[in-house]
Design a protein around this motif. Structure first.
Motif, PDB file in Angstrom:
ATOM      1  N   GLU A   5       0.853  -1.112   0.104  1.00  0.00           N
ATOM      2  CA  GLU A   5       0.020   0.000  -0.130  1.00  0.00           C
ATOM      3  C   GLU A   5       0.760   1.207  -0.009  1.00  0.00           C
ATOM      4  N   ILE A   6       2.001   1.234   0.926  1.00  0.00           N
ATOM      5  CA  ILE A   6       2.951   2.298   0.751  1.00  0.00           C
ATOM      6  C   ILE A   6       3.289   2.447  -0.610  1.00  0.00           C
ATOM      7  N   GLN A   7       3.791   1.706  -1.114  1.00  0.00           N
ATOM      8  CA  GLN A   7       4.726   1.709  -2.337  1.00  0.00           C
ATOM      9  C   GLN A   7       3.565   2.124  -3.532  1.00  0.00           C
ATOM     10  N   ASP A   8       2.151   1.488  -3.463  1.00  0.00           N
ATOM     11  CA  ASP A   8       1.028   1.992  -4.294  1.00  0.00           C
ATOM     12  C   ASP A   8       1.174   3.627  -4.165  1.00  0.00           C
ATOM     13  N   SER A  43      10.435  10.738   0.717  1.00  0.00           N
ATOM     14  CA  SER A  43      10.456  11.274   2.329  1.00  0.00           C
ATOM     15  C   SER A  43       9.089  11.591   2.930  1.00  0.00           C
ATOM     16  N   ILE A  44       8.243  11.557   2.200  1.00  0.00           N
ATOM     17  CA  ILE A  44       6.749  11.472   2.921  1.00  0.00           C
ATOM     18  C   ILE A  44       6.571  10.324   3.854  1.00  0.00           C
ATOM     19  N   SER A  45       6.406  10.622   5.038  1.00  0.00           N
ATOM     20  CA  SER A  45       5.981   9.818   6.204  1.00  0.00           C
ATOM     21  C   SER A  45       4.679   8.923   5.559  1.00  0.00           C
ATOM     22  N   PRO A  46       4.712   7.394   5.816  1.00  0.00           N
ATOM     23  CA  PRO A  46       3.778   6.673   5.309  1.00  0.00           C
ATOM     24  C   PRO A  46       2.323   6.897   5.566  1.00  0.00           C
ATOM     25  N   SER A  47       2.164   7.771   7.118  1.00  0.00           N
ATOM     26  CA  SER A  47       0.889   7.904   7.771  1.00  0.00           C
ATOM     27  C   SER A  47       0.331   9.146   7.044  1.00  0.00           C
TER      28      SER A  47
END
Length: 65
Positions: A5-8, A43-47
């Motif tokens: 999901e993070i990669q998407d 560098s965006i936080s996953p949250s």
């Protein structure tokens, strides 16, 4: 959030950022990223990814209309 999901989200953010940059320049993308303490998509936080994507996608959609 799973790694997939993070990669998407990162891919979707990058696609929107590329479109925005090609249409109006990179300053708008840099502004959105800076709001979240990031200087690149990676560098965006996953949250924060869903919110960043929503903002970038909204800008992209506006540019396409």
């Amino acid at each position: 959030m799973t790694n997939n999901e993070i990669q998407d989200y990162r891919i979707s953010c990058q696609d929107s950022a590329d479109f925005i940059s090609s249409e109006i320049g990179s300053e708008t993308v840099k502004f959105v990223l800076a709001k979240y303490g990031a200087d690149s998509i990676e560098s965006i936080s996953p949250s924060d990814l869903p919110e960043v994507f929503s903002e970038l996608y909204a800008i992209e959609a506006d540019l396409k209309n």
